[in-house]
Design a protein around this motif. Structure first.
Motif, PDB file in Angstrom:
ATOM      1  N   LEU A 125     -19.944  -9.718 -16.202  1.00 43.94           N
ATOM      2  CA  LEU A 125     -19.128  -8.658 -16.799  1.00 43.94           C
ATOM      3  C   LEU A 125     -19.663  -8.172 -18.143  1.00 43.94           C
ATOM      4  CD1 LEU A 125     -15.399  -9.564 -16.019  1.00 43.94           C
ATOM      5  CD2 LEU A 125     -16.755  -7.658 -15.128  1.00 43.94           C
ATOM      6  N   PRO A 126     -20.100  -9.076 -19.042  1.00 41.27           N
ATOM      7  CA  PRO A 126     -20.645  -8.572 -20.310  1.00 41.27           C
ATOM      8  C   PRO A 126     -21.834  -7.636 -20.107  1.00 41.27           C
ATOM      9  CG  PRO A 126     -20.201 -10.924 -20.465  1.00 41.27           C
ATOM     10  CD  PRO A 126     -20.050 -10.554 -19.021  1.00 41.27           C
ATOM     11  N   ASN A 127     -22.667  -7.913 -19.112  1.00 40.24           N
ATOM     12  CA  ASN A 127     -23.822  -7.056 -18.834  1.00 40.24           C
ATOM     13  C   ASN A 127     -23.388  -5.713 -18.267  1.00 40.24           C
ATOM     14  OD1 ASN A 127     -24.451 -10.092 -18.006  1.00 40.24           O
ATOM     15  ND2 ASN A 127     -26.303  -9.266 -18.947  1.00 40.24           N
ATOM     16  N   LEU A 128     -22.387  -5.741 -17.394  1.00 39.95           N
ATOM     17  CA  LEU A 128     -21.884  -4.497 -16.827  1.00 39.95           C
ATOM     18  C   LEU A 128     -21.259  -3.610 -17.897  1.00 39.95           C
ATOM     19  CD1 LEU A 128     -20.280  -5.941 -13.571  1.00 39.95           C
ATOM     20  CD2 LEU A 128     -22.202  -4.354 -13.656  1.00 39.95           C
ATOM     21  N   ARG A 129     -20.581  -4.226 -18.834  1.00 38.48           N
ATOM     22  CA  ARG A 129     -19.930  -3.448 -19.896  1.00 38.48           C
ATOM     23  C   ARG A 129     -20.944  -2.848 -20.868  1.00 38.48           C
ATOM     24  NH1 ARG A 129     -15.052  -7.773 -19.914  1.00 38.48           N
ATOM     25  NH2 ARG A 129     -13.456  -6.414 -19.014  1.00 38.48           N
ATOM     26  N   LEU A 130     -22.165  -3.359 -20.843  1.00 44.51           N
ATOM     27  CA  LEU A 130     -23.243  -2.774 -21.646  1.00 44.51           C
ATOM     28  C   LEU A 130     -23.969  -1.662 -20.897  1.00 44.51           C
ATOM     29  CD1 LEU A 130     -24.859  -6.011 -23.155  1.00 44.51           C
ATOM     30  CD2 LEU A 130     -23.520  -4.291 -24.392  1.00 44.51           C
ATOM     31  N   GLY A 131     -23.727  -1.560 -19.591  1.00 43.72           N
ATOM     32  CA  GLY A 131     -24.405  -0.565 -18.768  1.00 43.72           C
ATOM     33  C   GLY A 131     -23.810   0.823 -18.945  1.00 43.72           C
ATOM     34  N   THR A 132     -24.493   1.797 -18.355  1.00 41.52           N
ATOM     35  CA  THR A 132     -24.041   3.182 -18.414  1.00 41.52           C
ATOM     36  C   THR A 132     -23.333   3.536 -17.109  1.00 41.52           C
ATOM     37  OG1 THR A 132     -25.935   3.762 -19.818  1.00 41.52           O
ATOM     38  CG2 THR A 132     -24.776   5.570 -18.708  1.00 41.52           C
ATOM     39  N   ASN A 133     -22.023   3.827 -17.211  1.00 37.98           N
ATOM     40  CA  ASN A 133     -21.234   4.138 -16.014  1.00 37.98           C
ATOM     41  C   ASN A 133     -21.494   3.116 -14.906  1.00 37.98           C
ATOM     42  OD1 ASN A 133     -20.191   6.549 -17.191  1.00 37.98           O
ATOM     43  ND2 ASN A 133     -22.083   7.610 -16.652  1.00 37.98           N
ATOM     44  N   ALA A 134     -21.403   1.857 -15.266  1.00 37.12           N
ATOM     45  CA  ALA A 134     -21.771   0.777 -14.347  1.00 37.12           C
ATOM     46  C   ALA A 134     -20.922   0.796 -13.083  1.00 37.12           C
ATOM     47  CB  ALA A 134     -21.637  -0.570 -15.049  1.00 37.12           C
ATOM     48  N   LYS A 135     -21.562   0.459 -11.967  1.00 37.40           N
ATOM     49  CA  LYS A 135     -20.830   0.344 -10.705  1.00 37.40           C
ATOM     50  C   LYS A 135     -21.357  -0.842  -9.905  1.00 37.40           C
ATOM     51  CE  LYS A 135     -23.449   4.308  -8.844  1.00 37.40           C
ATOM     52  NZ  LYS A 135     -23.315   5.675  -8.276  1.00 37.40           N
ATOM     53  N   VAL A 136     -20.438  -1.430  -9.160  1.00 36.73           N
ATOM     54  CA  VAL A 136     -20.736  -2.597  -8.333  1.00 36.73           C
ATOM     55  C   VAL A 136     -20.441  -2.219  -6.886  1.00 36.73           C
ATOM     56  CG1 VAL A 136     -20.161  -5.002  -7.841  1.00 36.73           C
ATOM     57  CG2 VAL A 136     -20.132  -4.167 -10.211  1.00 36.73           C
ATOM     58  N   ILE A 137     -21.464  -2.291  -6.051  1.00 36.03           N
ATOM     59  CA  ILE A 137     -21.328  -1.953  -4.638  1.00 36.03           C
ATOM     60  C   ILE A 137     -21.372  -3.252  -3.850  1.00 36.03           C
ATOM     61  CG2 ILE A 137     -22.184  -0.561  -2.734  1.00 36.03           C
ATOM     62  CD1 ILE A 137     -21.370   1.042  -5.261  1.00 36.03           C
ATOM     63  N   VAL A 138     -20.300  -3.546  -3.136  1.00 34.52           N
ATOM     64  CA  VAL A 138     -20.153  -4.828  -2.450  1.00 34.52           C
ATOM     65  C   VAL A 138     -20.328  -4.633  -0.947  1.00 34.52           C
ATOM     66  CG1 VAL A 138     -18.623  -6.782  -2.042  1.00 34.52           C
ATOM     67  CG2 VAL A 138     -18.534  -5.576  -4.230  1.00 34.52           C
ATOM     68  N   MET A 139     -21.294  -5.350  -0.373  1.00 39.72           N
ATOM     69  CA  MET A 139     -21.466  -5.323   1.072  1.00 39.72           C
ATOM     70  C   MET A 139     -20.364  -6.175   1.698  1.00 39.72           C
ATOM     71  SD  MET A 139     -24.005  -3.306   1.639  1.00 39.72           S
ATOM     72  CE  MET A 139     -23.569  -2.391   0.143  1.00 39.72           C
ATOM     73  N   SER A 140     -19.291  -5.528   2.090  1.00 42.01           N
ATOM     74  CA  SER A 140     -18.170  -6.206   2.732  1.00 42.01           C
ATOM     75  C   SER A 140     -18.339  -6.064   4.238  1.00 42.01           C
ATOM     76  CB  SER A 140     -16.848  -5.606   2.249  1.00 42.01           C
ATOM     77  OG  SER A 140     -15.752  -6.288   2.802  1.00 42.01           O
ATOM     78  N   SER A 141     -17.247  -5.960   4.971  1.00 44.05           N
ATOM     79  CA  SER A 141     -17.313  -5.784   6.420  1.00 44.05           C
ATOM     80  C   SER A 141     -16.005  -5.192   6.917  1.00 44.05           C
ATOM     81  CB  SER A 141     -17.543  -7.133   7.116  1.00 44.05           C
ATOM     82  OG  SER A 141     -17.406  -7.001   8.516  1.00 44.05           O
TER      83      SER A 141
END
Length: 240
Positions: A125-141
């Motif tokens: 999370l700390p790394n994501l909050r340093l990113g620009t418009n961060a997004k997490v794409i989860v391979m679900s099902s």
């Protein structure tokens, strides 16, 4: 130059995403429990076991204060009973039925697909909050959809470990949507893909490369307005 983190990058979808994003102008952090061999200077690789908090901590200490702009989370397992996967080779259904399923398989599948995902996401999370418009794409099902698992649906029933762990994964991600609104969290069904999650090719399975080729433009377009959504590989909404 954006930084992309790819989990489960040693095989299957993760490996295909790694190959695809290596062609982009981006820095890549690739992680997998087994470790990864890659000679590309743009790619940093780590052996990370998402079920081991010591392993996750060592990884996040090494990338401390580095922004992450995009996460492609592909780490996961299928949840077949191991001895049946050998004895019933080629028959997925026989390896995950009501009668066949056992507690060790259930617990291991939850540990990797659900709890391990939570531990990894919380740690970065700390790394994501340093990113620009961060997004997490989860391979679900799609099999994690409760609506999809209904009488009359040919693909319903069985798959106890996999369905339950993916439903739990989806619930965990939805909680991140609420608690971490400054990051976009999107769940995606990549299709029935030929990967090492099953020791043989399932009927109708597409290649990892075909799945990823279709997903890349969707991932590029998804934004904060899609946070908390659950899509298939064509961008259509999957009911919960």
């Amino acid at each position: 130059m954006p930084t992309i983190l790819i989990s489960g990058a040693a095989y299957g979808l993760g490996s295909a995403f790694l190959d695809a994003y290596r062609k982009h102008d981006a820095k890549i952090i690739a992680i997998d429990k087994q470790g990864i061999t890659c000679s590309d200077d743009k790619v940093r690789t780590y052996a990370v076991d998402v079920t081991n908090e010591t392993s996750i901590h060592a990884f996040t200490e090494d990338i401390k204060d580095e922004p992450i702009d995009l996460v492609i989370h592909s780490a996961g397992i299928r949840g077949l009973v191991p001895h049946l996967e050998i004895e019933k080779h080629g028959n997925v259904d026989a390896c995950e039925t009501l009668e066949a399923m056992d507690l060790p398989t259930m617990m291991n599948t939850f540990a990797i697909n659900a709890a391990g995902t939570f531990s990894l996401f919380r740690a970065i999370l700390p790394n994501l909050r340093l990113g620009t418009n961060a997004k997490v794409i989860v391979m679900s099902s799609r099999m994690g959809s409760l609506s999809n698992n209904a009488a009359g649906n040919r693909a319903a029933g069985s798959a106890y470990a996999y369905r339950a762990s993916k439903a739990a994964l989806n619930a965990i991600v939805r909680s991140f949507v609420v608690d971490v609104p400054d990051v976009a969290w999107v769940m995606c069904h990549p299709g029935r893909v030929e990967t090492k999650l099953v020791k043989w090719k399932e009927e109708g399975a597409i290649s990892s490369e075909e799945s990823v080729a279709g997903l890349l433009p969707l991932i590029e377009g998804w934004s904060s307005s899609d946070s908390g959504c659950f899509y298939d590989r064509f961008g259509e909404t999957i009911p919960w």
